[in-house]
Scaffold this motif. Structure first.
Motif, PDB file in Angstrom:
ATOM      1  N   CYS A  40       0.832  -1.210   0.000  1.00  0.00           N
ATOM      2  CA  CYS A  40       0.000   0.000   0.000  1.00  0.00           C
ATOM      3  C   CYS A  40       0.861   1.253   0.000  1.00  0.00           C
ATOM      4  O   CYS A  40       0.377   2.338  -0.310  1.00  0.00           O
ATOM      5  CB  CYS A  40      -0.885   0.051   1.246  1.00  0.00           C
ATOM      6  N   GLY A  41       2.096   1.118   0.412  1.00  0.00           N
ATOM      7  CA  GLY A  41       2.945   2.270   0.669  1.00  0.00           C
ATOM      8  C   GLY A  41       2.957   2.542   2.164  1.00  0.00           C
ATOM      9  O   GLY A  41       2.067   2.109   2.892  1.00  0.00           O
ATOM     10  N   TYR A  77       1.077  16.518  -1.919  1.00  0.00           N
ATOM     11  CA  TYR A  77       0.617  15.423  -2.767  1.00  0.00           C
ATOM     12  C   TYR A  77      -0.785  15.716  -3.278  1.00  0.00           C
ATOM     13  O   TYR A  77      -1.606  16.295  -2.561  1.00  0.00           O
ATOM     14  CB  TYR A  77       0.603  14.109  -1.970  1.00  0.00           C
ATOM     15  N   PRO A  78      -1.098  15.278  -4.494  1.00  0.00           N
ATOM     16  CA  PRO A  78      -2.458  15.437  -5.003  1.00  0.00           C
ATOM     17  C   PRO A  78      -3.446  14.674  -4.112  1.00  0.00           C
ATOM     18  O   PRO A  78      -3.122  13.610  -3.568  1.00  0.00           O
ATOM     19  CB  PRO A  78      -2.405  14.812  -6.403  1.00  0.00           C
ATOM     20  N   ALA A  79      -4.633  15.214  -3.990  1.00  0.00           N
ATOM     21  CA  ALA A  79      -5.647  14.587  -3.134  1.00  0.00           C
ATOM     22  C   ALA A  79      -5.934  13.154  -3.554  1.00  0.00           C
ATOM     23  O   ALA A  79      -6.161  12.289  -2.703  1.00  0.00           O
ATOM     24  CB  ALA A  79      -6.923  15.425  -3.158  1.00  0.00           C
ATOM     25  N   SER A  80      -5.896  12.874  -4.845  1.00  0.00           N
ATOM     26  CA  SER A  80      -6.181  11.516  -5.324  1.00  0.00           C
ATOM     27  C   SER A  80      -5.195  10.495  -4.757  1.00  0.00           C
ATOM     28  O   SER A  80      -5.566   9.340  -4.510  1.00  0.00           O
ATOM     29  CB  SER A  80      -6.174  11.471  -6.850  1.00  0.00           C
ATOM     30  N   VAL A  81      -3.965  10.908  -4.506  1.00  0.00           N
ATOM     31  CA  VAL A  81      -2.969  10.020  -3.900  1.00  0.00           C
ATOM     32  C   VAL A  81      -3.415   9.646  -2.482  1.00  0.00           C
ATOM     33  O   VAL A  81      -3.308   8.488  -2.067  1.00  0.00           O
ATOM     34  CB  VAL A  81      -1.567  10.674  -3.894  1.00  0.00           C
ATOM     35  N   GLY A  82      -3.927  10.620  -1.748  1.00  0.00           N
ATOM     36  CA  GLY A  82      -4.415  10.357  -0.392  1.00  0.00           C
ATOM     37  C   GLY A  82      -5.626   9.443  -0.390  1.00  0.00           C
ATOM     38  O   GLY A  82      -5.712   8.518   0.428  1.00  0.00           O
ATOM     39  N   THR A  84      -6.466   7.209  -2.639  1.00  0.00           N
ATOM     40  CA  THR A  84      -6.001   5.868  -2.990  1.00  0.00           C
ATOM     41  C   THR A  84      -5.284   5.213  -1.812  1.00  0.00           C
ATOM     42  O   THR A  84      -5.530   4.043  -1.491  1.00  0.00           O
ATOM     43  CB  THR A  84      -5.068   5.930  -4.212  1.00  0.00           C
ATOM     44  N   LEU A  85      -4.416   5.967  -1.162  1.00  0.00           N
ATOM     45  CA  LEU A  85      -3.650   5.443  -0.031  1.00  0.00           C
ATOM     46  C   LEU A  85      -4.561   4.948   1.091  1.00  0.00           C
ATOM     47  O   LEU A  85      -4.452   3.803   1.536  1.00  0.00           O
ATOM     48  CB  LEU A  85      -2.697   6.515   0.496  1.00  0.00           C
ATOM     49  N   VAL A  86      -5.452   5.809   1.554  1.00  0.00           N
ATOM     50  CA  VAL A  86      -6.290   5.402   2.696  1.00  0.00           C
ATOM     51  C   VAL A  86      -7.311   4.339   2.303  1.00  0.00           C
ATOM     52  O   VAL A  86      -7.655   3.491   3.125  1.00  0.00           O
ATOM     53  CB  VAL A  86      -6.961   6.597   3.427  1.00  0.00           C
ATOM     54  N   ILE A  90      -7.665   0.976   4.358  1.00  0.00           N
ATOM     55  CA  ILE A  90      -8.961   0.530   4.871  1.00  0.00           C
ATOM     56  C   ILE A  90      -9.218  -0.913   4.444  1.00  0.00           C
ATOM     57  O   ILE A  90      -9.612  -1.751   5.264  1.00  0.00           O
ATOM     58  CB  ILE A  90     -10.091   1.471   4.405  1.00  0.00           C
ATOM     59  N   SER A  91      -8.975  -1.205   3.191  1.00  0.00           N
ATOM     60  CA  SER A  91      -9.183  -2.557   2.677  1.00  0.00           C
ATOM     61  C   SER A  91      -8.327  -3.576   3.427  1.00  0.00           C
ATOM     62  O   SER A  91      -8.808  -4.655   3.800  1.00  0.00           O
ATOM     63  CB  SER A  91      -8.857  -2.588   1.182  1.00  0.00           C
TER      64      SER A  91
END
Length: 134
Positions: A40-41, A77-82, A84-86, A90-91
């Motif tokens: 996930c990073g 960082y772009p919001a989309s990175v956040g 995707t990360l969270v 969560i998954s």
């Protein structure tokens, strides 16, 4: 109480949302290692420590102000990175039962809170990074 929070680059509607990851703070290294293990990073890859919090320590070690600024650049960082990360975190945590149930439940709640922030930031084309409030 100490926490991890989403620092937001520009003024945002997201500033009205809850933004305090106390459980994430308390288990930050462990959660980052889970994220790394699950591809996930690491959360700490997105962590910025404001210069004023580390400047005294670095000055005592002999660093100049210029060196401190170069060693600690602010990265947004772009919001989309956040998002995707969270979403990945969560998954993973939804199926990860090696930690206590209360800790897992609270961490999931906080990650979902962060996802709500990132969703607003995406609509605004805004940027972010994580910071600690100690």
């Amino acid at each position: 109480m100490a926490s991890i929070f989403v620092a937001i680059k520009n003024d945002s509607e997201a500033l009205t949302l809850p933004n305090d990851g106390v459980t994430i703070f308390l288990h930050f290294d462990f959660l980052s290692s889970i994220g790394e293990d699950e591809n996930c990073g690491r959360l700490d890859d997105f962590l910025h420590t404001p210069t004023d919090q580390i400047a005294d320590f670095l000055r005592k070690a002999g660093a100049t102000d210029e060196q401190i600024e170069k060693a600690n650049p602010v990265v947004w960082y772009p919001a989309s990175v956040g998002t995707t990360l969270v979403t990945k975190y969560i998954s993973v945590l939804e199926r990860y039962h090696t930690i206590g149930e209360e800790t897992r439940t609270e961490a999931l709640k906080e990650l979902k809170m962060f996802r709500a922030i990132f969703e607003v930031l995406e609509q605004e084309n805004n940027e972010w990074h994580l910071e600690m409030d100690i």
